[in-house]
Design a protein around this motif. Structure first.
Motif, PDB file in Angstrom:
ATOM      1  N   THR A   1       0.722  -1.190   0.081  1.00 32.91           N
ATOM      2  CA  THR A   1      -0.046  -0.017   0.030  1.00 32.91           C
ATOM      3  C   THR A   1       0.797   1.160  -0.046  1.00 32.91           C
ATOM      4  O   THR A   1       1.492   1.672   1.045  1.00 32.91           O
ATOM      5  N   ASN A   2       0.903   1.989  -1.127  1.00 33.00           N
ATOM      6  CA  ASN A   2       1.871   2.876  -1.249  1.00 33.00           C
ATOM      7  C   ASN A   2       3.328   2.766  -0.873  1.00 33.00           C
ATOM      8  O   ASN A   2       3.727   3.769  -0.177  1.00 33.00           O
TER       9      ASN A   2
ATOM     10  N   ARG B   1       7.132   2.356  -0.659  1.00 31.51           N
ATOM     11  CA  ARG B   1       8.269   2.941  -1.447  1.00 31.51           C
ATOM     12  C   ARG B   1       9.295   2.745  -0.463  1.00 31.51           C
ATOM     13  O   ARG B   1       9.423   2.937   0.803  1.00 31.51           O
TER      14      ARG B   1
ATOM     15  N   ASP C   1       9.343   2.628  -6.039  1.00 29.18           N
ATOM     16  CA  ASP C   1       7.850   2.090  -5.846  1.00 29.18           C
ATOM     17  C   ASP C   1       7.823   0.651  -5.824  1.00 29.18           C
ATOM     18  O   ASP C   1       8.384   0.215  -6.869  1.00 29.18           O
TER      19      ASP C   1
ATOM     20  N   GLY D   1       4.532   4.422   3.232  1.00 30.78           N
ATOM     21  CA  GLY D   1       3.750   3.235   2.864  1.00 30.78           C
ATOM     22  C   GLY D   1       3.807   2.088   3.794  1.00 30.78           C
ATOM     23  O   GLY D   1       4.442   2.057   4.548  1.00 30.78           O
TER      24      GLY D   1
ATOM     25  N   GLU E   1      -0.489   6.967  -4.233  1.00 31.45           N
ATOM     26  CA  GLU E   1      -0.548   5.339  -4.418  1.00 31.45           C
ATOM     27  C   GLU E   1       0.242   5.139  -5.521  1.00 31.45           C
ATOM     28  O   GLU E   1       0.017   5.546  -6.683  1.00 31.45           O
ATOM     29  N   SER E   2       0.965   3.785  -5.586  1.00 35.92           N
ATOM     30  CA  SER E   2       1.860   3.416  -6.670  1.00 35.92           C
ATOM     31  C   SER E   2       0.895   3.015  -7.736  1.00 35.92           C
ATOM     32  O   SER E   2       1.329   3.392  -8.827  1.00 35.92           O
TER      33      SER E   2
END
Length: 899
Positions: A166-167, A169, A183, A211, A442-443
């Motif tokens: 979830t997001n 990085r 990411d 994230g 978000e990616s």
């Protein structure tokens, strides 16, 4: 069989497996392992920590530093002086030997600390799912198959195949060299993908920047990516420095000549002149004492130590004495990009709106710089397009920049830090904007949006992110006249292509006004009415001083090669800015091409190309080896763990002191306290100066020994009375070494030292030209000494007086010759250079005082069998010394015309 296969359930190429396949291969599932199963696997795979290499015993490490031909010569000299009862000289010589061994012993221990530096990067704790429950465990208890959770700020405790993100990085620059966090997602990638392209993996020792997520442990301890680098460091062979190799060769030749001539003296004295064995043996010992330059190692150590001190003043901390001199010999500098040639601080360079293309000056997060349009300084209030775009990127931003200890640092995402700095340069204040709602980055979406009220009381949606995602959501753009008009997508795509081709990371901004009562924000709110505002080009900029330093290196005949884990486009753009090539001629070689090249082909590639992108630690190590195989003397710079193996293998490794990892610093010989590539150029200049000064010292000391040896050899060969006693020889050696020779260590750089090419690898310390000079000076001073001795005896002078005259002639002639030796090729008859080294005049003054004591103090007369001299004796010695000086300056002038 690989190390990963050895550990049972550890798997290679997990990045190429789908999540289900990875779980199946590891015989686990998302519920994790049971405590009992984890214990069994821990017994099979071992703890999740890096192994400690076996170390040599302290005594062995200490005494191996005596294993050197020059040390053997010194020990022999100490033995000879002990036999002669000259205990002070024996103590001094043995002291030099022991001090050198202690220095080597201490420095060797530093190199092994590179492995400990990597161990410090490993996480201590981990969140793992055991028996179906999340629990915190010691990281060294993790096993393949464990399910581990990651959150922002965590250090990844083992290699993981990500199962959910979830997001997420992760900062991987220490392993990949990339300047921005990667990411992460759960998709499988190609089996041949490099570490930087394995988006479904998280690697031990890296840092979660934002994230959250969780994954399954695929490898622990020595089987992790960082463990593999750890093994590479342990297995890398370090090479002797050029100076060490040259001194070893020089010492062997010198020792061979001394032994051969001593044996020749014995043979001639006994066979030709039928002299008593005891007398001839003492003469041979006297010759050996005369010929051995026992002061040379001390001069070598002191010269290097002074260089280390000067480099410390230029922010280069030297961990190994010979490293600075080795930098003076380098022919190639291989440099990491991120944090070394660049600042590792993202910077907005260009802003494109429908009003024009704005340029932004300044680098890094320091909010100093200007925004210009067509060369004219921009005021934000007069440029509505620019104001609208900067408002979005400053308000829809959760990152802060602040000054700490004189450096501007970012708290949050580096890219958002660049946008925050851009807003500060423009003079924009985001303080009057109130935020009501946020859609975080978000990616999957690659954008961030916020709902804010402006200081004017308007409510606006502000959107920033990947240009393609924003273009898809916008039907209009802010036109040249400041009003919305139909989106000209081809215009923006062309601008994106131009910025990307220059290696910039491109972000876009969009916005729209909403009703005053709106308080919530959903993704659907971004699907209509958004107005595209423009683009921002961001890059990790070159250090301005590094550009100048590369130009200096090129002028000195040194090639600079950039080896980076970053993408080829970025590497190419930075390479052009750094002056490593032009857009039309610059070739960028990828890690994949290096991977497929044979050793022979790689040598040619390494020689021909100057930029290498998407490289792994193995690639960097292979490139260094390939250049060394071509006879190059290689310096390697870097700051990440991925640079450490290559730094250790290079002839001299240079680490960044501020942003470099501990592992990198410990693997290097030199650490730059300011992370400034230009300090390397200064170090090269210092290294060349040191090497010149060493050559000057050798070229000065050896004629002293050569003249003394010639005096003793000639006396034995022709059956003459010995002009010098052994203790008198030791006196000359001692006073000349501690005064005159020492002064040469303080010589500044000769003019034009950075405009000449590097010395050829493998070239002897003294070439034929300098051997010729050495022979001439030895003959001149030795011949004059014998002549004066024989003349004084012929005039009926006592033996003690004639020998004192011989000693005086040797010492005074050496004092004059010191001024010749100060410059290897440049004339010493230049007033502007006469006083550039005050230590020379101080040394001559101290030598004069010592020699006056030798000649006139009664206790010195008794110790050395000397006697007071008359004024005419001093005048004759001064005349001989001045004649030597003029003859050698004539020789310099003649050689300069010949070459």
């Amino acid at each position: 069989m690989s190390a990963r296969e050895d550990s049972g359930l550890s798997i290679e190429h997990a990045h190429a497996l789908a999540t289900d396949a990875a779980l199946q291969a590891l015989k686990t599932d998302e519920k994790g392992l049971s405590t009992a199963e984890a214990a069994e696997r821990l017994a099979a795979s071992g703890p999740n920590r890096l192994p400690t290499a076996a170390k040599e015993g302290l005594l062995k490490r200490f005494f191996k530093h005596f294993h050197d031909i020059l040390i053997y010569i010194l020990i022999a000299a100490a033995g000879i002086t002990a036999l002669l009862g000259h205990w002070i000289d024996t103590g001094v010589i043995l002291g030099v030997v022991v001090i050198n061994a202690i220095i080597g012993f201490i420095q060797e221990g530093k190199a092994e600390e590179a492995l400990e530096g990597i161990r410090k990067m490993l996480s201590v704790h981990a969140q793992a799912r055991r028996d179906g429950e999340w629990t915190q465990i010691e990281a060294d208890g993790l096993v393949p198959g464990d399910i581990v959770r990651l959150r922002s700020g965590n250090r990844v405790p083992a290699d993981l195949r990500l199962l959910e993100t979830t997001n997420l990085r992760i900062e991987e620059s220490a392993l990949t060299g990339e300047s921005v966090p990667s990411d992460k997602n759960t998709a499988a990638v190609d089996r041949a993908a490099g570490v930087g392209d394995r988006f479904g993996m998280a690697y031990s020792g890296t840092l979660v920047a934002a994230g959250q997520g969780f994954g399954v442990v695929t490898a622990t301890g020595p089987n992790t990516e960082i463990g593999r680098i750890n093994r590479m460091i342990a297995e890398v062979e370090t090479l002797q420095t050029p100076l060490t190799r040259e001194m070893a060769r020089f010492s062997k030749i010198l020792s061979g000549v001394i032994v051969a001539l001593a044996l020749l003296m014995l043979a001639i004295g006994i066979g030709l002149h039928e002299l008593p064995l005891g007398d001839v043996f003492l003469a041979a010992i006297g010759f050996a004492v005369a010929a051995i330059p026992e002061g040379l190692p001390a001069i070598l150590t002191i010269t290097l130590a002074l260089g280390v001190q000067r480099m410390a003043g230029r922010n280069a901390i030297t961990r190994k004495l010979t490293a600075v001199e080795t930098l003076g010999a380098v022919t190639v500098i291989c440099s990491d990009k991120t944090g070394t040639l660049t600042k590792n601080e993202m910077t907005a360079r260009h802003v494109i709106t429908r009003a024009g293309h704005y340029d932004v000056s300044g680098t890094g997060y320091r909010p100093e710089g200007e925004i210009t349009l067509d060369g004219e300084l921009v005021k934000l209030a007069e440029h509505a397009h620019l104001h609208a775009l900067i408002e979005v990127v400053a308000v829809a931003n959760d990152t802060h920049i602040a000054e700490e200890d004189g450096q501007w640092k970012v708290t949050g995402e580096p890219t958002e830090g660049a946008l925050r700095t851009l807003a500060d340069k423009a003079g924009f204040d985001a303080g009057g904007h109130e935020r009501f709602a946020t859609i975080p980055f978000e990616s999957a979406n690659k954008f961030m949006a916020t709902l804010n009220s402006t200081p004017q009381g308007l409510r606006r949606i502000m959107l920033k992110g990947a240009p393609d995602r924003l273009l898809d959501r916008c039907a209009e753009e802010l036109g040249p006249d400041g009003t919305p008009q139909a989106l000209d997508r081809p215009f923006w795509e062309s601008a994106i292509d131009r910025l990307s081709a220059d290696g910039l990371r491109v972000l876009a901004a969009a916005a729209r006004q909403v009703d005053d009562g709106k308080e919530h924000l959903d993704v659907e709110d971004l699907d209509e009415g958004m107005i595209f505002l423009g683009l921002i080009g961001i890059i990790d900029p070159p250090r301005p001083e590094a550009v100048a330093a590369i130009k200096t290196c090129h002028g000195a005949g040194i090639r600079v090669k950039m080896i980076t884990g970053d993408h080829a486009g970025t590497a190419r753009a930075i390479g052009i800015e750094m002056g490593l090539g032009t857009a039309g001629s610059l070739r960028v070689v990828s890690g994949e091409e290096l991977e497929n090249a044979s050793d022979e082909a790689l040598q040619q590639i390494a020689q021909d190309c100057d930029i290498f992108a998407r490289t792994s630690p193995e690639h960097k190590l292979r490139l260094v080896k390939a250049l060394q195989a071509r006879g190059e003397v290689v310096a390697m710079t870097g700051d990440g763990v991925n640079d450490a193996p290559a730094l250790k293998r290079a002839d001299v490794g240079v680490a960044m002191g501020i942003k470099g990892t501990e592992a990198t610093k410990e693997a290097a010989e030199i650490v730059l306290a300011d992370d400034n590539f230009s300090s390397i150029a200064h170090a090269v200049e210092e290294g060349r100066t040191i090497y010149d000064n060493l050559r000057k010292a050798i070229l000065f000391i050896l004629p002293t020994n050569g003249a003394q040896g010639l005096v003793m050899l000639t006396a034995v060969v022709f059956g003459l009375t010995l002009p010098l006693t052994a203790v008198q020889i030791l006196w000359v050696n001692m006073v000349v070494a501690i005064t005159l020779a020492m002064a040469l260590a303080f010589e500044p750089a000769e003019p034009g030292i950075m405009q000449r090419p590097p010395r050829k690898p493998g070239a002897p310390i003294l070439g034929y030209v300098f051997l010729w000079r050495l022979a001439i000076v030895s003959v001149l001073i030795g011949g004059a000494t014998i002549a004066m001795f024989e003349v004084e005896l012929a005039l009926g002078m006592p033996l003690d007086l004639a020998r004192t005259m011989a000693v005086n002639t040797l010492v005074v002639a050496q004092a004059f010759y010191l001024f010749n030796a100060r410059f290897l090729t440049t004339s010493s008859l230049r007033l502007d250079l006469m006083f550039t080294n005050p230590a020379v005049w101080l040394a001559v003054g101290v030598l004069l005082l010592l020699q006056l004591g030798f000649v006139y103090l009664p206790f010195m007369n008794s110790a050395f069998a000397a006697t007071p001299l008359e004024l005419r004796h001093w005048l004759i010695s001064l005349a001989i010394g001045f004649a030597v000086f003029l003859i050698m300056e004539t020789e310099k002038c003649w050689l300069a015309k010949k070459t």
